[in-house]
Scaffold this motif. Structure first.
Motif, PDB file in Angstrom:
ATOM      1  N   GLY A 166       9.115   4.974   1.162  1.00 29.12           N
ATOM      2  CA  GLY A 166       8.178   4.223   0.325  1.00 29.12           C
ATOM      3  C   GLY A 166       7.868   4.911  -0.988  1.00 29.12           C
ATOM      4  O   GLY A 166       7.916   4.306  -2.064  1.00 29.12           O
ATOM      5  N   ARG A 167       7.588   6.204  -0.929  1.00 28.70           N
ATOM      6  CA  ARG A 167       7.154   6.925  -2.148  1.00 28.70           C
ATOM      7  C   ARG A 167       8.289   7.169  -3.128  1.00 28.70           C
ATOM      8  O   ARG A 167       8.065   7.652  -4.227  1.00 28.70           O
ATOM      9  N   SER A 224       6.393  -4.527   1.780  1.00 31.49           N
ATOM     10  CA  SER A 224       6.160  -3.658   2.942  1.00 31.49           C
ATOM     11  C   SER A 224       7.499  -3.395   3.611  1.00 31.49           C
ATOM     12  O   SER A 224       8.161  -4.326   4.068  1.00 31.49           O
ATOM     13  N   LYS A 225       7.855  -2.128   3.671  1.00 32.85           N
ATOM     14  CA  LYS A 225       9.126  -1.780   4.303  1.00 32.85           C
ATOM     15  C   LYS A 225       9.125  -2.265   5.755  1.00 32.85           C
ATOM     16  O   LYS A 225      10.045  -2.911   6.217  1.00 32.85           O
ATOM     17  N   THR A 226       8.044  -1.961   6.452  1.00 36.25           N
ATOM     18  CA  THR A 226       7.984  -2.285   7.881  1.00 36.25           C
ATOM     19  C   THR A 226       7.521  -3.720   8.139  1.00 36.25           C
ATOM     20  O   THR A 226       7.811  -4.292   9.175  1.00 36.25           O
ATOM     21  N   GLN A 271       0.766  10.956  -3.549  1.00 38.51           N
ATOM     22  CA  GLN A 271       1.556  10.501  -2.405  1.00 38.51           C
ATOM     23  C   GLN A 271       2.919  11.169  -2.395  1.00 38.51           C
ATOM     24  O   GLN A 271       3.377  11.667  -1.366  1.00 38.51           O
ATOM     25  N   THR A 320      -1.611  -4.237   4.483  1.00 34.58           N
ATOM     26  CA  THR A 320      -0.780  -5.195   3.742  1.00 34.58           C
ATOM     27  C   THR A 320      -0.764  -6.549   4.441  1.00 34.58           C
ATOM     28  O   THR A 320      -0.875  -7.598   3.788  1.00 34.58           O
ATOM     29  N   LYS A 375      -3.310   5.924  12.208  1.00 34.39           N
ATOM     30  CA  LYS A 375      -2.992   4.491  12.337  1.00 34.39           C
ATOM     31  C   LYS A 375      -3.152   4.054  13.790  1.00 34.39           C
ATOM     32  O   LYS A 375      -3.741   3.005  14.078  1.00 34.39           O
ATOM     33  N   ILE A 396       0.849  -1.202   0.000  1.00 30.50           N
ATOM     34  CA  ILE A 396       0.000   0.000   0.000  1.00 30.50           C
ATOM     35  C   ILE A 396       0.881   1.247   0.000  1.00 30.50           C
ATOM     36  O   ILE A 396       2.059   1.175   0.392  1.00 30.50           O
ATOM     37  N   GLY A 397       0.313   2.362  -0.429  1.00 31.08           N
ATOM     38  CA  GLY A 397       1.093   3.615  -0.481  1.00 31.08           C
ATOM     39  C   GLY A 397       2.266   3.450  -1.432  1.00 31.08           C
ATOM     40  O   GLY A 397       2.109   2.974  -2.556  1.00 31.08           O
ATOM     41  N   GLY A 398       3.441   3.799  -0.976  1.00 35.61           N
ATOM     42  CA  GLY A 398       4.624   3.710  -1.825  1.00 35.61           C
ATOM     43  C   GLY A 398       4.966   2.277  -2.198  1.00 35.61           C
ATOM     44  O   GLY A 398       5.730   2.034  -3.136  1.00 35.61           O
ATOM     45  N   SER A 399       4.423   1.326  -1.485  1.00 38.79           N
ATOM     46  CA  SER A 399       4.681  -0.077  -1.807  1.00 38.79           C
ATOM     47  C   SER A 399       3.674  -0.603  -2.825  1.00 38.79           C
ATOM     48  O   SER A 399       3.631  -1.810  -3.095  1.00 38.79           O
ATOM     49  N   GLU A 451       2.580  13.550   0.669  1.00 35.95           N
ATOM     50  CA  GLU A 451       3.170  12.887   1.837  1.00 35.95           C
ATOM     51  C   GLU A 451       4.562  13.468   2.113  1.00 35.95           C
ATOM     52  O   GLU A 451       5.004  13.530   3.249  1.00 35.95           O
ATOM     53  N   THR A 489       2.413  -3.061   8.318  1.00 37.26           N
ATOM     54  CA  THR A 489       1.285  -2.241   7.862  1.00 37.26           C
ATOM     55  C   THR A 489       0.002  -3.075   7.852  1.00 37.26           C
ATOM     56  O   THR A 489      -0.064  -4.139   7.221  1.00 37.26           O
ATOM     57  N   PHE A 491      14.737  -3.966   1.411  1.00 33.79           N
ATOM     58  CA  PHE A 491      14.132  -2.641   1.239  1.00 33.79           C
ATOM     59  C   PHE A 491      14.854  -1.843   2.325  1.00 33.79           C
ATOM     60  O   PHE A 491      14.722  -2.133   3.493  1.00 33.79           O
ATOM     61  N   GLN A 528       7.177  11.299   7.282  1.00 34.13           N
ATOM     62  CA  GLN A 528       5.716  11.349   7.081  1.00 34.13           C
ATOM     63  C   GLN A 528       5.009  11.062   8.398  1.00 34.13           C
ATOM     64  O   GLN A 528       4.187  10.164   8.491  1.00 34.13           O
TER      65      GLN A 528
HETATM   66  O1  F6P Z   1       1.163   5.214   5.895  1.00 34.15           O
HETATM   67  C1  F6P Z   1       2.122   5.762   5.090  1.00 34.15           C
HETATM   68  C2  F6P Z   1       3.184   4.776   4.722  1.00 34.15           C
HETATM   69  O2  F6P Z   1       4.078   4.638   5.752  1.00 34.15           O
HETATM   70  C3  F6P Z   1       3.856   5.209   3.444  1.00 34.15           C
HETATM   71  O3  F6P Z   1       4.839   6.135   3.645  1.00 34.15           O
HETATM   72  C4  F6P Z   1       4.331   3.910   2.904  1.00 34.15           C
HETATM   73  O4  F6P Z   1       4.623   4.016   1.542  1.00 34.15           O
HETATM   74  C5  F6P Z   1       3.158   3.026   3.206  1.00 34.15           C
HETATM   75  O5  F6P Z   1       2.667   3.500   4.433  1.00 34.15           O
HETATM   76  C6  F6P Z   1       3.442   1.565   3.280  1.00 34.15           C
HETATM   77  O6  F6P Z   1       4.362   1.256   4.291  1.00 34.15           O
HETATM   78  P1  F6P Z   1       5.075  -0.143   4.314  1.00 34.15           P
HETATM   79  O7  F6P Z   1       5.890  -0.281   3.100  1.00 34.15           O
HETATM   80  O8  F6P Z   1       5.904  -0.143   5.569  1.00 34.15           O
HETATM   81  O9  F6P Z   1       4.003  -1.201   4.379  1.00 34.15           O
END
Ligand code: F6P
Length: 532
Positions: free
Chosen positions: A258-259, A199-201, A339, A207, A502, A146-149, A343, A204, A252, A495
């Motif tokens: 992400g963006r 997903s970077k983190t 975004q 995701t 959240k 989602i988002g940048g991903s 963002e 999310t 990643f 961001q």
């Molecule tokens: O909620 C914003 C955000 O953190 C964006 O900056 C990012 O692209 C998106 O959520 C997805 O985050 P992740 O890649 O950690 O799932």
């Protein structure tokens, strides 16, 4: 004078200049300078940006150069290229340019190159059937993020339909609305589907919910052991991704937001879903734009000039701008840019935490032309608020019936011309009289058919719609975004504004599942009670 005071003084001068220039019609600017179109049109890496119908002069650019000096813009650009910390609130570099081989951040180079190689090999093995699923060669990919991903790969795959790999289907799921993952999986054969979780983190909520659903769908069909080979992750949290069930994990890095991440392994699904070399071409196009932006002095720098115009329009009180790509293949560009710009730059304080005295970002919105003409262009032409428009056209090549190309191009040129020229009430009245209306009726109708004109727009031309020009275009937008941020004094790489919602969603989930509704405002409480 401190650096901050000098920056503010430069902004104050720009504000006075804008207040003055606001009184000058665009036509007067053209009349005063026969070379205006050429002077304000520049090209680099297959992207041409014509700013001549924006309300700026050579003096405007000089004042922005003063501001850039006080805001240390060139030093920050160089620091970003070298991989120094340019994201102070997170203590990180921002190395998206390194992902396409630009800049000189040697520390990142080895891991970037290694990952690029691994992604290519993996994609090749999937595409050629060397790496197979439980039911033979993979035929479909479900990209979850989602988002940048999500937005970059989704835009790219949609825009580059002519470059898709034959026999490979790609679907996307981002929204936590279950309808989205249901649609993404519908009709696919789990035994030949590869799920790519980005997903970077790897925390999310959306995701993870979609990834869990996709994994359960795989397991139900092919069993847990085989499902592992059908799930690959791209994440900065590889242990979490592996523990969750990913068979392979591509990195990643912390230093890419992400963006700004399309260029990394985040593009894995596009590397597979598009023909060989398309993704590399994308990177090459972005690198060509990087070379222009890093090496061209600010006065002639495409991204800098465009950043000045975006910043200037905010000084004119224009709080939004409309991005209208002509046509269908660039339909998802506004979502990507929303975004990237909002963002990155939608901030309330500068990089040192001081409350901003003026807005640092416009609202980006838009849709594909010509559809948009038949929807919201009424407001753009006659609404009381003036909204600058950024038009995008593709200069060479077209798809479908050949006769459509010139119609599309005539429309984009006409819209920009109409915004600029307008139509006086007298001209509108004369037209009505010529059509046989009575003088009384013509006088009544003329105000409705008049256009103020004098409305600013930018025209961007892409040489052709190819992976290379798209790479250059997206890199142009990244640089324009970052340069705008630095002019405004904000950090474009964090961001924090997305966190509060959240946190609150996490708090409300138990309440929706039946727990006591605690610590919420009365309206939220009423909705929770209605919904559970
Ligand atoms: O909620 C914003 C955000 O953190 C964006 O900056 C990012 O692209 C998106 O959520 C997805 O985050 P992740 O890649 O950690 O799932």
């Amino acid at each position: 004078m401190s650096g901050y005071e000098a920056r503010e003084a430069a902004w104050t001068k720009l504000e006075a200049h804008a207040a003055d220039l606001a009184k000058t019609p665009l036509k007067a600017l053209f009349e005063a300078d026969a070379e205006r179109t050429a002077r304000f049109t520049k090209s680099a890496a297959g992207v041409t940006v014509d700013l001549s119908r924006q309300r700026l002069t050579g003096d405007t650019l000089k004042l922005f150069l003063d501001l850039a000096r006080e805001a240390d813009v060139s030093a920050k650009l160089a620091a970003m290229g070298k991989g120094e910390i340019v994201n102070p609130t997170e203590g990180r570099a921002a190395l998206h340019v390194a992902l396409r081989g630009s800049g000189s951040a040697v520390d990142a180079r080895a891991s970037v190159d290694r990952t690029r190689g691994e992604v290519k090999v993996f994609a090749h093995e999937i595409a050629t059937g060397k790496r197979q699923g439980a039911g033979g060669p993979f035929k479909s990919i479900v990209h979850i993020g989602i988002g940048g991903s999500d937005l970059g790969p989704r835009f790219l795959y949609d825009a580059l339909k002519r470059f898709r790999r034959p026999g490979m289907t790609m679907r996307f799921a981002a929204n936590v609305d279950g309808a989205e993952i249901a649609d993404a999986l519908e009709g696919l054969d789990p035994a030949t589907t590869l799920v790519v979780v980005v997903s970077k983190t790897f925390t999310t909520q959306e995701t993870m919910a979609n990834a869990d659903a996709a994994r359960a769908w795989l397991i139900a069909a092919i069993g847990e052991a085989k499902a592992k080979d059908h799930v690959v992750a791209v994440s900065a949290a590889p242990d979490r991704a592996k523990a969750w069930g990913a068979g392979a994990v591509f990195p990643f890095w912390d230093w890419v937001g992400g963006r700004y991440s399309l260029w990394s392994a985040v593009g894995l699904s596009c590397e597979i879903g598009l023909v060989d070399d398309a993704f590399q071409q994308l990177l090459d196009g972005a690198a060509a734009m990087d070379a222009h932006v890093f090496e061209t002095p600010l006065p002639d720098n495409l991204a800098f000039r465009a950043a000045c115009v975006q910043s200037l329009n905010r000084l004119y009180g224009m709080k939004t701008y409309a991005l209208i790509p002509y046509g269908r293949r660039l339909q998802l560009l506004p979502a990507f840019l929303q975004q990237l710009e909002m963002e990155s730059n939608g901030k309330g304080v500068d990089a040192e935490g001081r409350t901003l005295k003026r807005s640092s970002a416009a609202v980006t919105w838009g849709d594909a032309g010509t559809n948009a003409q038949h929807s919201f262009f009424q407001l753009l032409h006659q609404g009381r608020d003036v909204t600058p428009v950024e038009f995008l056209l593709i200069e060479r090549g077209s798809e479908g019936p050949a006769s459509h190309r010139n119609m599309l191009l005539a429309n984009v040129l006409a819209q920009a011309q109409a915004l600029y020229e307008g139509k006086t009430e007298a001209a509108a009245k004369q037209e009505l009289l010529d059509k046989g209306e009575t003088p009384k009726r013509a006088a009544e109708l003329a105000p409705h058919r008049a256009f103020t004109g004098d409305r600013p727009s930018t025209m961007i031309g892409l040489d052709a719609l190819t992976p290379k020009t798209l790479g250059a275009l997206l890199a142009f937008y990244e640089h324009r975004t970052v340069l705008q941020a630095w002019l405004a004094g904000v950090n474009p790489f964090d961001q924090w504004g997305v966190e509060l919602g959240k946190q609150m969603a996490a708090g409300l989930l138990p309440a929706l599942q039946g727990d006591e509704v605690k610590n919420v405002d009365p309206a939220t409480k009423a909705w929770v009670e209605k919904l559970r």
